[in-house]
Design a protein around this motif. Structure first.
Motif, PDB file in Angstrom:
ATOM      1  N   PRO A 771     -58.509  19.484-123.761  1.00 47.90           N
ATOM      2  CA  PRO A 771     -59.605  19.387-122.776  1.00 47.90           C
ATOM      3  C   PRO A 771     -59.907  20.740-122.150  1.00 47.90           C
ATOM      4  O   PRO A 771     -59.007  21.564-121.936  1.00 47.90           O
ATOM      5  CB  PRO A 771     -59.068  18.385-121.747  1.00 47.90           C
ATOM      6  CG  PRO A 771     -57.994  17.639-122.462  1.00 47.90           C
ATOM      7  CD  PRO A 771     -57.387  18.579-123.441  1.00 47.90           C
ATOM      8  N   GLY A 772     -61.171  20.950-121.826  1.00 43.69           N
ATOM      9  CA  GLY A 772     -61.567  22.208-121.218  1.00 43.69           C
ATOM     10  C   GLY A 772     -61.281  22.294-119.735  1.00 43.69           C
ATOM     11  O   GLY A 772     -61.228  23.379-119.163  1.00 43.69           O
ATOM     12  N   ASP A 776     -63.652  17.167-118.202  1.00 39.55           N
ATOM     13  CA  ASP A 776     -64.068  17.094-119.605  1.00 39.55           C
ATOM     14  C   ASP A 776     -64.232  15.633-120.013  1.00 39.55           C
ATOM     15  O   ASP A 776     -63.270  14.946-120.353  1.00 39.55           O
ATOM     16  CB  ASP A 776     -63.039  17.782-120.501  1.00 39.55           C
ATOM     17  CG  ASP A 776     -63.584  18.035-121.906  1.00 39.55           C
ATOM     18  OD1 ASP A 776     -64.433  17.251-122.344  1.00 39.55           O
ATOM     19  OD2 ASP A 776     -63.154  19.009-122.537  1.00 39.55           O
ATOM     20  N   LYS A 778     -65.403  14.461-122.559  1.00 37.76           N
ATOM     21  CA  LYS A 778     -65.305  14.256-123.999  1.00 37.76           C
ATOM     22  C   LYS A 778     -63.860  14.228-124.483  1.00 37.76           C
ATOM     23  O   LYS A 778     -63.465  13.312-125.222  1.00 37.76           O
ATOM     24  CB  LYS A 778     -66.068  15.361-124.736  1.00 37.76           C
ATOM     25  CG  LYS A 778     -66.003  15.270-126.251  1.00 37.76           C
ATOM     26  CD  LYS A 778     -66.814  16.394-126.897  1.00 37.76           C
ATOM     27  CE  LYS A 778     -66.724  16.322-128.420  1.00 37.76           C
ATOM     28  NZ  LYS A 778     -67.495  17.433-129.070  1.00 37.76           N
ATOM     29  N   ARG A 838     -72.263  19.183-119.271  1.00 40.93           N
ATOM     30  CA  ARG A 838     -72.419  20.251-120.254  1.00 40.93           C
ATOM     31  C   ARG A 838     -73.432  21.288-119.778  1.00 40.93           C
ATOM     32  O   ARG A 838     -73.386  22.456-120.183  1.00 40.93           O
ATOM     33  CB  ARG A 838     -72.888  19.673-121.595  1.00 40.93           C
ATOM     34  CG  ARG A 838     -71.780  19.086-122.444  1.00 40.93           C
ATOM     35  CD  ARG A 838     -70.905  20.190-123.038  1.00 40.93           C
ATOM     36  NE  ARG A 838     -69.938  19.674-123.986  1.00 40.93           N
ATOM     37  CZ  ARG A 838     -68.686  19.354-123.708  1.00 40.93           C
ATOM     38  NH1 ARG A 838     -68.227  19.512-122.467  1.00 40.93           N
ATOM     39  NH2 ARG A 838     -67.869  18.897-124.634  1.00 40.93           N
ATOM     40  N   SER A 844     -66.162  22.536-117.470  1.00 36.34           N
ATOM     41  CA  SER A 844     -65.478  21.275-117.109  1.00 36.34           C
ATOM     42  C   SER A 844     -64.607  21.415-115.872  1.00 36.34           C
ATOM     43  O   SER A 844     -63.728  20.585-115.620  1.00 36.34           O
ATOM     44  CB  SER A 844     -64.624  20.756-118.288  1.00 36.34           C
ATOM     45  OG  SER A 844     -65.438  20.464-119.395  1.00 36.34           O
TER      46      SER A 844
END
Length: 892
Positions: A771-772, A776, A778, A838, A844
Motif C-alpha cells: 500500500p502507498g 490506499d 486499492k 487518486r 494515499s
C-alpha cells in the motif's frame, strides 16, 4: 395565423413614402404590373446584348424593385430578402471580374483572380442598399495578362475595372458600392493581392479583429478554386484551438470606439443609429462572433457565418442561453427590417432613424407602423435588451492591487491570505518580471488587469497558500502568460475554479502548468456536466480539421482527451459529480480514444500495406477500462487480436503476412495511444494480459486466443477475463470473441485450485506492490484488490455473475447469496474513494485540512473522522469476505 402578402398595400406605401421606389415603378411598368397581381419574378440572366455595365445596372434596378415590394408585402421574410440581395451581388461581382479579364485578354480563361466576400455579403446578409467588402486575390502563375505586363500590374488593372463596372454612377445608376479597405494595410497595399502573400500575412502578421472579419468570409466570384484554397489555408488563423481572449478584447474595444465615434447615434430616439448605436445591429453581430471565436475552434458546428444561424447554433450547443438567443434574434429581425425601410426611401446607405419628425413619420408609414412614434416604440425594448446582453460580456470592475510594499500585504490579508507577506513577495516578483512569461510590457499589462480578481480568487480558495504556490510554479514554466491572463480577466469565475483546482489536485495543477490551454475547456458550465455518450465522444474526437493528415488527427484526439480528463477531474474537485459517474466518464473517454485512434491508424497503415482479406483488428479491454470505471491515473489494459487466417497476406503496395501485419499495426497503435506530444500525454498501455504475457507476440489470432484460453491460461488470466469486453472491431468480430469468453468462463473448474492460485497470487502481489499509505483504497488489506479477487473467485467457482462492470456483477452474486449483500456498497465506497483520492491525495497520505473537507463533502460523510471510521469498517467487511472465499490461504 399567417397574414397573406398584400401587394396592393405594399405598392401604395412604396409610391407614397419612397421616392426611389416610386421612380423605379414608373421606369418599369411591366414589372410593376406583375407585382401588382402578386407575382414575384425570379432573377434573370444579365442581358448579353447590352454592354456589361448597362446590363448590370438594369438588372440591379429590377432586383431592387422586386425585393423591396416583396419585402413590404410580406412575401419575403428577412432571410429571403438578404439572400436574394446577396445572390445578385455574387452574380454581379463574378460577371464584372469575367468582363474585366475578357476585355484585356479576350481569348484567356477567366482564372487566377478571385473575390473573397467579407461582411454581410460573406454571410449572405446584404441589406437593401449595402456596399460590399471584398478582398481581391490573384495567382501570378495563372492570371491572364498582356505581353510584357507583370501579373501584379494586370491584377491591379483588373481590380480597378471591376470597381468601375460596379460602382461608377451614370445615367443607368450604379450596381454596388465597393469597399476594399478590409484588405491588409489598405493604405499601403495594392487593391489586388497575390494569394501567397495574403496567406503569409494572415498566418503571421494579421490583427486580432481580422479573425472576426473572416468568420463571415466566402469565396464568391472569379476563380472559386483559388478563393477556396486561400480560405482553407488561413482557416487555422481564424479558428484557433486555444481561445484567444486578446481577439475578444479587441472586438469589445472596437465597440467602445464605435460608441465614442458615433456618439450622436448612441442615444435611443430620433437620430438613433440602428447599426452602430448601443444595443444595435453591430452589437448583436459582435456578441455572436465573440462566442464563435471562443468556442468555434473546438466545435466546427459553431462557425455559421450568418448571425441568426450563429445564434441558433450557439444556443443549441449551450454556449449562450436560449432566452438570450431568442431576444437577440427578434431584435436583429426588427432592426434589419427597419434598416431596409430607411434605405428604400432614397436608396441611401443609411442606418440612422431620421431626426426630423416628418421624415421619421414617413419611414414609420412605409414600415406600416402609421407613425414614427409607433416605430420607435416597437424598437425601444429591443435596443434596451440587446444593450444589456452585450454589456454583460464586460467583467465586473475590481479595485487595483496596490504597488506600495507596505499597503499590499494589508490588502492581501483582507482578502484571505494568512501569510500575506509571502503572498506580497510573490506578487512583487511577478510584477518585476522574474519569469520569462512576465517580462514583456504586454504581459505585465495583462497581469495588472487580472491581478485583483486572481488574488481575490486565490485568497478565497480552500487552501490559499497551496494555490498561490501552484500558480507561481505554473507561471515559472510558461513561455507566455498573456492569453492565460486575458482568459482569467474575461471569465472571472474561472479564477475561482482554478484556485480550487490548484488547492486540491496536484495532478491537475501539473497538467495545467504544462498546458494552460486546458483551462479553455472550462469556460462554460457544460464542462462540469457529464461527458457525452460513446457516440458523441467518438464524433467529437473524429472532428479533426478538414485536410489534417494522420498526425493531425492524432493530435486532435490527444487534445480532446486531455480536455475531457481535465474537465472530469475539475468536476471532482468542484464537487459537482459523483466519483462513480466520473469513473464511468473516464472510461468512456478512453474507449472513444481507442476507437478513433484505431480506425485512423488502420486507415493510414492500409495506405502502405493494404488490408488482409477477410480479416480485421479486434481489441479487448480488461481491468478498469474493461470494467468501465477508471481513475484519472488508470492505464489501459488491452489485448490485440485479429480475425481470419493467420497465414493470410495483405493486399497493399507493400504486402505483409497477417501475423507480421497485425503486430506492426498494433505497435503503431500503441504508440499513438501512449507517446507524449505537444498536446500532452495520453495513456500508459499495458498489454501483459495477452496470451503468454510479455513473452508472447503482441497480437494473436482469435483462434489462437481461444485455444490458449481453453488449454493454457492460468487462473489469474481467467480472473482477468471476467472483466474483458471488446471495444474495437466489427459487430461480428465482437460477437465472436464474446462467445469465446463466455465459453471459457462457463467451463467447470477445480474450485480448490482456483482458491489456492488466487490466494497465492494475492500474497505475491502484496509483497511486490505494498500500500502507498493509510488511505490506499486499492492495495490496503480489505481494499479494492481484495474485494475484486474475492468476487472473481466467486464468479469462477460458481460460474455465474459475469459482467465486466463489477457493480451489476456483485448484485447478481448477492441475489444468489454467493457474496454478502454489504459487498456492493463496499465496492461503491472504495471505488469512489479511489477515484477521488487518486486526484487529491495521490500519495494515499492524509491531505490538508481543506482537502479533507472536500473529500468529506464529495463522499457525503459527516466528518473526516467519520469517513476514516467508515473506510476502516468497510475494509474489515471486505477482509472477512476475502477470508471466507480464500479459506484463510492468503499468507500476507
Amino acid at each position: 395565423m399567417i397574414t397573406p402578402p398584400d401587394f396592393a398595400d405594399a405598392l401604395a406605401r412604396a409610391a407614397a413614402h419612397a421616392p426611389f421606389l416610386r421612380v423605379a415603378l414608373e421606369q418599369q411598368p411591366d414589372l410593376a404590373a406583375e407585382l401588382a397581381v402578386g407575382i414575384v419574378p425570379d432573377p434573370l440572366p444579365f442581358d448579353p446584348d447590352l454592354p456589361i455595365g448597362v446590363a448590370l445596372r438594369r438588372a440591379r434596378r429590377r432586383e431592387a424593385l422586386i425585393v423591396a415590394i416583396a419585402d413590404l408585402a410580406g412575401a419575403l421574410d428577412l432571410a429571403g430578402v438578404t439572400q436574394r440581395l446577396t445572390a445578385f451581388a455574387d452574380r454581379a461581382l463574378d460577371a464584372a471580374i469575367r468582363a474585366a479579364i475578357h476585355e484585356r485578354t479576350p481569348d484567356a480563361e477567366p482564372i487566377g483572380f478571385a473575390a473573397i466576400a467579407l461582411g454581410k455579403q460573406g454571410s449572405c446578409e446584404l441589406n437593401y442598399s449595402s456596399d460590399i467588402d471584398p478582398i481581391l486575390l490573384f495567382d501570378p502563375a495563372t492570371l491572364p495578362h498582356r505581353p510584357r505586363e507583370e501579373p501584379q500590374e494586370a491584377a491591379i488593372r483588373i481590380g480597378r475595372r471591376v470597381v468601375e463596372l460596379l460602382q461608377a454612377r451614370d445615367g443607368e445608376g450604379y450596381v454596388l458600392r465597393v469597399d476594399l479597405r478590409l484588405r491588409p494595410s489598405p493604405e499601403a497595399t495594392p487593391i489586388a493581392l497575390p494569394v501567397d502573400g495574403a496567406i503569409s500575412y494572415y498566418e503571421s502578421a494579421a490583427l486580432p479583429w481580422e479573425r472576426a472579419a473572416f468568420i463571415r468570409a466566402r469565396a464568391v466570384a472569379g476563380d472559386l478554386a483559388l478563393g477556396r484554397r486561400f480560405l482553407d489555408a488561413i482557416r487555422p488563423f481564424v479558428w484557433r484551438r486555444g481561445v484567444d481572449f486578446g481577439a475578444v478584447g479587441d472586438i469589445r474595444e472596437i465597440t467602445r470606439r464605435i460608441r465614442d465615434h458615433h456618439s450622436q447615434g448612441q442615444a435611443f430616439g430620433p437620430g438613433y443609429d440602428l447599426k452602430r448605436g448601443r444595443g444595435g445591429i453591430r452589437e448583436i453581430e459582435f456578441f455572436a462572433q465573440i462566442h464563435q471565436l471562443i468556442h468555434g475552434g473546438r466545435d466546427a458546428g459553431l462557425r455559421a457565418p450568418a448571425t441568426i444561424d450563429a445564434l441558433d447554433g450557439l444556443a443549441a450547443a449551450g454556449r449562450i442561453g436560449a432566452d438570450e438567443a431568442a431576444t437577440l434574434k427578434a431584435a436583429y429581425v426588427a432592426f434589419r427590417t427597419t434598416e431596409h425601410r430607411l434605405q428604400m426611401v432614397d436608396d441611401r446607405q443609411t442606418h440612422a432613424l431620421p431626426r426630423g419628425q416628418d421624415a421619421l413619420d414617413n419611414v414609420g408609414q412605409l414600415a406600416a407602423f402609421g407613425s414614427g412614434a409607433s416605430l420607435i416604440a416597437m424598437l425601444k425594448p429591443h435596443v434596451l435588451a440587446v444593450g444589456a446582453i452585450y454589456d454583460s460580456l464586460d467583467p465586473p470592475d475590481t479595485a487595483a492591487l496596490s504597488s506600495d510594499g507596505e499597503t499590499l500585504p494589508a490588502q492581501l490579508e483582507s482578502i484571505g491570505f494568512a501569510d500575506a507577506a509571502t503572498a506580497a513577495q510573490l506578487v512583487e516578483r511577478w510584477r518585476g518580471g522574474s519569469y520569462p512569461a512576465l517580462r514583456s510590457a504586454a504581459a505585465r499589462q495583462a497581469l495588472e488587469a487580472v491581478l485583483p480578481g486572481l488574488m481575490t480568487a486565490l485568497g478565497q480558495a480552500p487552501d490559499p497558500r497551496a494555490a498561490l504556490i501552484q500558480i507561481d510554479a505554473m507561471l515559472s514554466r510558461l513561455p507566455s502568460a498573456i492569453n492565460f491572463f486575458r482568459l482569467l480577466e474575461a471569465r472571472p469565475q474561472l479564477a475561482q475554479l482554478m484556485a480550487t483546482i490548484l488547492s486540491h489536485a496536484p495532478l491537475l495543477a501539473e497538467a495545467l502548468g504544462r498546458r494552460p490551454a486546458l483551462l479553455d475547456g472550462l469556460i462554460d458550465a457544460t464542462a462540469l456536466a457529464p461527458v457525452g455518450d460513446l457516440q458523441a465522444l467518438i464524433k467529437e474526437m473524429s472532428g479533426a480539421e478538414e485536410g489534417d493528415d494522420y498526425q493531425g488527427a492524432l493530435e486532435h484526439v490527444r487534445r480532446v482527451v486531455g480536455e475531457k480528463r481535465f474537465a472530469l477531474g475539475a468536476q471532482l474537485v468542484a464537487g459537482t459529480s459523483d466519483p462513480l459517474d466520473v469513473a464511468h466518464g473516464y472510461a468512456r473517454v478512453a474507449v472513444s480514444a481507442v476507437d478513433v485512434l484505431a480506425a485512423a491508424t488502420v486507415a493510414d497503415f492500409a495506405k502502405t500495406h493494404g488490408h488482409v482479406p477477410d480479416s480485421e483488428l479486434l481489441i479487448l479491454a480488461l481491468g478498469r477500462l474493461g470494467g468501465g470505471a477508471m481513475t484519472h491515473a488508470s492505464d489501459l489494459d488491452l489485448i490485440y487480436l485479429f480475425t481470419g487466417d493467420f497465414a493470410g497476406e495483405s493486399d497493399g503496395p507493400k504486402p505483409l503476412g497477417a501475423v507480421h501485419y497485425y503486430n506492426r499495426l498494433a505497435q503503431r497503435l500503441s504508440a499513438a495511444l501512449s507517446v507524449p506530444t505537444a498536446a500532452g500525454p495520453l495513456y500508459d498501455i499495458d498489454t501483459r494480459l495477452r496470451p503468454s504475457g510479455a513473452q508472447g507476440p503482441l497480437v494473436v489470432s482469435l483462434d489462437g486466443f481461444a485455444r490458449y484460453q481453453r488449454e493454457d491460461a492460468w487462473t489469474w488470466e481467467h480472473m482477468a477475463l471476467t472483466r474483458a469486453r471488446a471495444i474495437f472491431g466489427s459487430d461480428s468480430a465482437r460477437a465472436a470473441v464474446t462467445a469465446v469468453i463466455d465459453e471459457v468462463l462457463a467451463t467447470p473448474r477445480d474450485a480448490a485450485k482456483i482458491v489456492t492460485d488466487a490466494a497465492g497470487m494475492r500474497a505475491e502481489m502484496a509483497r511486490h506492490k505494498p500500500p502507498g499509505g493509510p488511505l490506499d483504497a486499492k492495495l490496503l488489506p480489505g481494499a479494492l484488490v481484495d474485494l475484486e479477487f474475492a468476487v472473481h473467485v466467486a464468479q469462477l467457482t460458481h460460474r455465474t455473475g459475469f459482467d465486466p462492470d463489477l457493480d451489476p456483477a456483485i448484485a447478481t452474486l448477492a441475489e444468489h447469496a454467493i457474496v454478502p449483500a454489504a459487498i456492493g456498497e463496499a465496492y461503491r465506497l472504495l471505488t469512489r474513494m479511489l477515484v477521488l483520492l487518486r486526484l487529491v491525495a495521490p500519495d494515499s497520505e492524509p491531505p490538508s485540512i481543506a482537502t479533507q473537507a472536500l473529500i468529506v463533502r464529495v463522499l457525503g460523510a459527516e466528518s473526516w473522522s467519520a469517513l476514516v471510521a467508515r473506510f476502516d469498517a468497510t475494509r474489515q467487511e471486505v477482509s472477512r469476505f476475502w477470508a471466507s472465499v480464500s479459506g484463510g490461504r492468503d499468507e500476507r
